[in-house]
Design a protein around this motif. Structure first.
Motif, PDB file in Angstrom:
ATOM      1  N   GLU A 126       3.809  -4.624  -2.420  1.00  0.00           N
ATOM      2  CA  GLU A 126       3.347  -3.643  -1.440  1.00  0.00           C
ATOM      3  C   GLU A 126       3.523  -2.243  -2.007  1.00  0.00           C
ATOM      4  O   GLU A 126       4.547  -1.929  -2.607  1.00  0.00           O
ATOM      5  N   ARG A 128       2.254   2.150  -1.308  1.00  0.00           N
ATOM      6  CA  ARG A 128       1.854   3.096  -0.264  1.00  0.00           C
ATOM      7  C   ARG A 128       1.538   4.452  -0.868  1.00  0.00           C
ATOM      8  O   ARG A 128       2.196   4.903  -1.806  1.00  0.00           O
ATOM      9  N   THR A 135      -2.217   1.836   2.465  1.00  0.00           N
ATOM     10  CA  THR A 135      -1.258   0.791   2.109  1.00  0.00           C
ATOM     11  C   THR A 135      -2.002  -0.285   1.335  1.00  0.00           C
ATOM     12  O   THR A 135      -3.112  -0.665   1.709  1.00  0.00           O
TER      13      THR A 135
END
Length: 159
Positions: A126, A128, A135
């Motif tokens: 993940e 960002r 995202t």
């Protein structure tokens, strides 16, 4: 002197108040997401035909996500040819390659979850970009396609 202080105070108040309503816009986030897609397509790693980069969904339409707000979504898959003899090493290599691409080429701030280091069925990455509000999530799995990427803007008002 008093007039000068009043003028400076007035300018500062106007500057602070005018900045309060500004934030990420769908237009800015969409433009950045489009650039990310183009950077991914032209990156040395993914322009290699062996990676089989496939754009599943382009971020070219507004998708409703809340009252009067929209987001854009980019989906892609790609494959990483298995070079390591065991699944864990293959996933480690594929994970590192994608993390490097997301952080160094596309400039995402990555979140690291060390609990999944030895998972043999897959990994979740993940990243960002707080500005303009994007995202990215990537599932890394041992079978083709190795990478399954979804990048989306925040739910934002139209520009």
């Amino acid at each position: 002197m008093r007039v000068a202080r009043m003028a400076v105070t007035f300018i500062l108040v106007v500057w602070v108040v005018s900045g309060c309503g500004t934030g990420p816009t769908l237009q800015a986030a969409s433009a950045e997401l489009q650039k990310d897609m183009q950077r991914l397509e032209t990156d040395d790693v993914f322009k290699n035909p062996l990676k089989k980069l496939r754009i599943v969904e382009r971020p070219d339409r507004d998708l409703p996500c809340d009252k009067g707000k929209f987001q854009r979504v980019f989906r892609a898959t790609a494959d990483y040819e298995r070079k390591a003899p065991d699944v864990d090493s293959h996933l480690d290599q594929a994970q590192r390659l994608m993390e490097n691409t997301l952080s160094q080429v596309l400039h995402y701030e990555m979140t690291y979850d060390f609990t999944q280091v030895d998972w043999r069925d897959g990994r979740l990455l993940e990243g960002r970009k707080d500005v303009p509000g994007i995202t990215v999530k990537v599932i890394v799995v041992p079978e083709p396609p190795t990478w399954r990427l979804v990048a989306e803007t925040d739910c934002l008002p139209p520009s």
